[in-house]
Scaffold this motif. Structure first.
Motif, short mmCIF file in Angstrom:
data_model
loop_
_atom_site.label_atom_id
_atom_site.label_comp_id
_atom_site.label_asym_id
_atom_site.label_seq_id
_atom_site.Cartn_x
_atom_site.Cartn_y
_atom_site.Cartn_z
N ASP A 278 3.69 11.33 -1.11
CA ASP A 278 3.82 12.18 -0.13
C ASP A 278 4.57 11.55 1.20
O ASP A 278 4.30 12.07 2.28
CB ASP A 278 2.61 12.81 0.24
N CYS A 279 5.11 10.31 1.18
CA CYS A 279 5.35 9.44 2.19
C CYS A 279 6.52 10.41 2.77
O CYS A 279 7.39 10.91 2.04
CB CYS A 279 6.13 8.06 1.74
N ASP A 436 -0.03 11.99 5.24
CA ASP A 436 -1.48 12.56 5.43
C ASP A 436 -2.18 11.55 6.29
O ASP A 436 -2.57 10.74 5.90
CB ASP A 436 -1.94 12.68 4.02
N ILE A 437 -2.43 12.02 7.66
CA ILE A 437 -3.18 11.25 8.32
C ILE A 437 -4.60 11.02 7.78
O ILE A 437 -5.10 9.80 8.24
CB ILE A 437 -3.25 11.97 9.95
N ALA A 443 -7.48 4.96 3.92
CA ALA A 443 -6.91 3.73 3.59
C ALA A 443 -7.05 2.63 4.27
O ALA A 443 -7.58 1.47 3.92
CB ALA A 443 -5.37 4.06 3.16
N SER A 444 -6.89 2.78 5.66
CA SER A 444 -6.90 1.77 6.51
C SER A 444 -8.46 1.05 6.81
O SER A 444 -8.67 -0.02 6.86
CB SER A 444 -6.73 2.24 8.07
N ARG A 445 -9.42 1.98 6.66
CA ARG A 445 -10.80 1.70 6.59
C ARG A 445 -11.44 0.98 5.32
O ARG A 445 -12.17 0.16 5.21
CB ARG A 445 -11.63 2.74 6.90
N GLU A 446 -10.47 1.39 4.24
CA GLU A 446 -11.13 0.73 2.97
C GLU A 446 -10.41 -0.52 2.38
O GLU A 446 -10.75 -1.12 1.68
CB GLU A 446 -10.94 1.80 1.97
N ILE A 447 -9.12 -0.85 3.14
CA ILE A 447 -8.40 -1.96 2.78
C ILE A 447 -9.05 -3.15 3.44
O ILE A 447 -9.18 -3.28 4.73
CB ILE A 447 -7.12 -1.77 3.25
N TYR A 453 -0.75 -1.61 8.57
CA TYR A 453 0.31 -1.08 9.00
C TYR A 453 0.62 0.21 8.40
O TYR A 453 0.60 0.35 7.39
CB TYR A 453 1.66 -1.87 8.71
N ILE A 454 0.46 1.33 9.31
CA ILE A 454 0.36 2.70 8.67
C ILE A 454 1.92 3.19 9.03
O ILE A 454 2.36 3.19 10.32
CB ILE A 454 -0.28 3.55 9.34
#
Ligand code: NAD
Length: 498
Positions: A278-279, A436-437, A443-447, A453-454
Motif C-alpha cells: 500500500d505504499c 497507513d500511518i 512498525a517503527s515501534r516493533e523494529i 525512516y518512514i
C-alpha cells in the motif's frame, strides 16, 4: 570556485598530500621513522608514504593531551570562547572544501560529487551545530530538601581517542571530534589506514582556528598496532569508535584489560527496508531503495541492504530498482557527473566478490550485476548488484557486505515483515514504506533499530538527530545532544545550607 571537471583537475594537479603525525600543535615524523604506503583505489597508484604512529608517538600525544587537559588551556575557556574557535574551524573547512574533498576522494575512491556536495557540507554543519549549542546548555539543581543544595553538573571526561573508518573519512571524524572538543576534552584522532589524509590536514586547521597546542592530535596508523595501543593506553579516558562490530568487540575487551575507559561504539548494520504493497509512491520508494544500497558504493553503515517487499508487488518493484541501478554504475570519481566511484581497496573488492559467489552458491539468483568492472583503470570497481530469491538465513542476508549488493526478500503479512526485519544481529537502521500511518507507527515501534525512516530512506541526515545502534550495531549515539553525553561525566555536589 566553480565546481566543474576542469577546475577539479586543476586543483588536483597542485594538491599536496599530507603524511605526518600531528602532535602538540605541529607536524612531525613518527619517532620510529616507520611509514606505510598509501594507495588510491581509483587507479591502484601509490599516493605517498604516511608516517605510522607506534607506541612512542602515542605516549607523546597522550602526554601532551593530558597536559593540555590538566592545564585547562581549552577546558577553562568559557563555552562562548570555545564556540568561536569551532566556528572559525568551520569557516576554514569551507575555505579548504575542495582540497579536503579531493584528499578523501583520492584516498578512498568515492566521487568528488559526494565528498564536495555531501561529506564536506555536512561536516561543516556538524561543527557549527556543536559550536552553537554549547553556550545554551544548563546544568541542574536537585529538588533536595531545603537543608541542602544539590548541584548536578557535567564535566569533560578527559582524553578521548577517536578511532574512525574510511567510508566517510572526514565526516565520521567530525562526528566524534566536534562534540568531544566543544565539551572541553583533549582529542587524539586515529583515521583509518585507507584514508588518513584529510584527518592529518585538519590538525593544522584546528590550530589556525585557535585550538591550544596538545588539545588535538592526529595519529595515522593501522588497527592492530596504533588503534589497539590507543585502546589499551591507561591515560586515555574514552575511546569513541566507528567501525566494524568485530573490532568494536575488541575495543570493549581492551578497555577491560586496561583502565576501564569509557567506550562508545558505532558499528555495522544489515538494515531492512520494508516496502508494503500500500505504499503511496512506489517510484519514490524504488529510487530511495536503490540509492540506499548503491549510494557511496554501498559502503554505508546504515545501507538499506535487505529490501523486504510484499509478495504481490515484488516483481514490479524490483524491476523499478533494477532500471534505476543502470544509472548508478561506477565511473571516474573525479567527474562530478559520476554516480559512484571506486571501492576502497582490493581487500574490500575481493570481499564483495566473495559474497556474490557465496550468494550464488546459497541458491539466490543475480538479477543484475555481480561483477568487478572498469579493470582497465587499475582501480577497484564493482557493479550495482541485485539478488532475488534470497532467504533470510543466507549469509548474504545476514552478514554486512559493505558494497553495492542488494538482497531482496519477500513477505506476506505485517508480522512476517517485522520478524524478518528483526532477525539479524544488527539494529542500526530500517525503512518502512506505507500510506497507513498506524502501520507505519506500529512498525517503527516493533523494529529494533536506532533509526527508522518512514516513507524515506536516509534523506534527512542532519546534526540534530542522533544516530546509533540497537543490538550489535553499537553503544551510544553520534549526533544530536545525545552525542555530548559520550564525552561528559556527571558530578554531584552536595552543599549544606546552614
Ligand atoms: P574497521 O573496524 O576495520 O576499522 C575501523 C577503525 O578501527 C580503523 O581506524 C581501524 O584502523 C581501526 N582498528 C582496526 N583494528 C583495530 C584494533 N584491533 N584495535 C583498535 N582499532 C582498530 O572498519 P572499517 O572497515 O574501517 O569500516 C567499515 C565498518 O564501519 C563497517 O562495519 C561499517 O558499518 C562501520 N561504520 C559504522 C558507522 C556507524 O555510524 N554506525 C559509520 C560508518 C562505518
Amino acid at each position: 570556485m566553480i565546481f566543474n571537471y576542469e577546475n577539479i583537475k586543476k586543483i588536483k594537479s597542485s594538491l599536496s598530500f599530507p603524511s605526518q603525525l600531528f602532535i602538540n600543535g605541529k607536524y612531525q615524523n613518527s619517532i620510529t621513522e616507520k611509514s606505510f604506503e598509501n594507495t588510491s583505489p581509483i587507479d591502484g597508484n601509490i599516493i605517498n608514504k604516511i608516517n605510522f604512529a607506534h607506541q612512542d608517538d602515542i605516549d607523546l600525544a597522550v602526554l601532551k593531551a593530558r597536559e593540555a587537559f590538566n592545564n585547562g588551556y581549552w577546558l577553562n575557556l568559557s563555552p562562548a570562547e570555545r564556540k568561536k574557535v569551532l566556528l572559525k574551524f568551520a569557516t576554514l573547512l569551507e575555505r579548504d572544501r575542495l582540497e579536503l574533498s579531493l584528499l578523501d576522494t583520492i584516498d578512498m575512491g568515492k566521487t568528488i560529487n559526494d565528498t564536495y556536495n555531501a561529506d564536506l557540507p555536512t561536516s561543516i554543519d556538524n561543527v557549527e551545530w556543536y559550536a552553537e549549542i554549547i553556550d545554551k546548555l544548563f546544568d541542574d539543581i536537585s529538588p533536595s530538601s531545603n537543608e541542602y543544595m544539590g548541584l548536578i553538573t557535567k564535566e569533560p571526561i578527559g582524553v578521548v581517542a577517536a578511532i574512525v573508518p574510511w567510508n566517510y573519512p572526514l565526516w565520521m571524524a567530525v562526528w566524534k571530534i566536534a562534540p568531544a572538543l566543544i565539551t572541553g576534552n583533549s582529542v587524539i584522532l586515529k583515521p583509518a589506514e585507507q584514508s588518513p589524509m584529510s584527518a592529518i590536514k585538519i590538525g593544522a586547521m584546528l590550530s589556525e582556528a585557535g585550538l591550544p597546542d596538545g588539545v588535538f592530535s592526529v595519529l595515522p596508523g593501522d588497527g592492530p598496532i596504533t588503534g589497539k595501543s590507543l585502546c589499551l593506553h591507561n591515560d586515555i579516558d574514552c575511546v569513541a569508535f566507528t567501525g566494524s562490530g568485530e573490532v568494536g568487540k575488541l575495543v570493549l575487551q581492551y578497555s577491560g584489560q586496561s583502565n576501564m575507559k569509557r567506550v562508545q561504539l558505532e558499528c555495522g548494520g544489515k538494515s531492512p527496508n520494508i516496502v508494503f504493497a500500500d505504499c503511496q509512491d512506489l517510484d519514490a520508494a524504488a529510487e530511495a531503495s536503490a540509492y540506499a544500497i548503491f549510494g557511496n558504493q554501498g559502503e554505508v553503515c546504515s545501507a538499506g541492504s535487505r529490501l523486504i517487499v510484499q509478495k504481490e508487488i515484488e516483481n514490479d518493484f524490483v524491476e523499478k530498482v533494477y532500471e534505476l541501478s543502470k544509472n548508478m554504475q561506477p565511473g571516474d570519481p573525479f567527474d562530478p557527473k559520476s554516480f559512484a566511484g571506486a571501492i576502497v581497496n582490493t581487500e574490500q573488492l575481493d570481499k564483495i566478490n566473495k559474497y556474490v559467489n557465496i550468494g550464488k552458491k546459497e541458491g539466490a539468483s543475480v538479477q543484475t550485476g555481480g561483477n568487478i568492472t572498469m579493470k582497465e583503470t587499475g582501480g577497484c570497481y564493482f557493479e550495482p548488484t541485485i539478488f532475488k530469491d534470497v532467504k533470510n538465513n543466507m549469509r548474504i542476508a545476514q552478514e554486512e557486505i559493505f558494497g553495492p549488493v542488494l538482497t531482496t526478500l519477500t513477505f506476506s503479512s505485517f508480522e512476517e515483515a517485522i520478524t524478518i526485519a528483526n532477525d539479524t544481529e544488527y539494529g542500526l537502521a530500517a525503512g518502512v514504506w506505507t500510506k497507513d500511518i498506524n502501520k507505519a507507527i506500529k512498525a517503527s515501534r516493533e523494529i529494533r533499530a536506532g533509526t527508522v525512516y518512514i516513507n524515506n530512506y536516509e534523506e534527512g541526515v542532519d546534526s540534530t538527530i542522533p544516530l546509533g545502534g540497537y543490538k550489535q550495531s553499537g553503544i551510544g549515539r553520534d549526533n544530536g545532544y545525545q552525542a555530548l553525553e559520550n564525552y561528559l561525566q556527571v558530578k554531584s555536589t552536595w552543599i549544606k545550607i546552614t
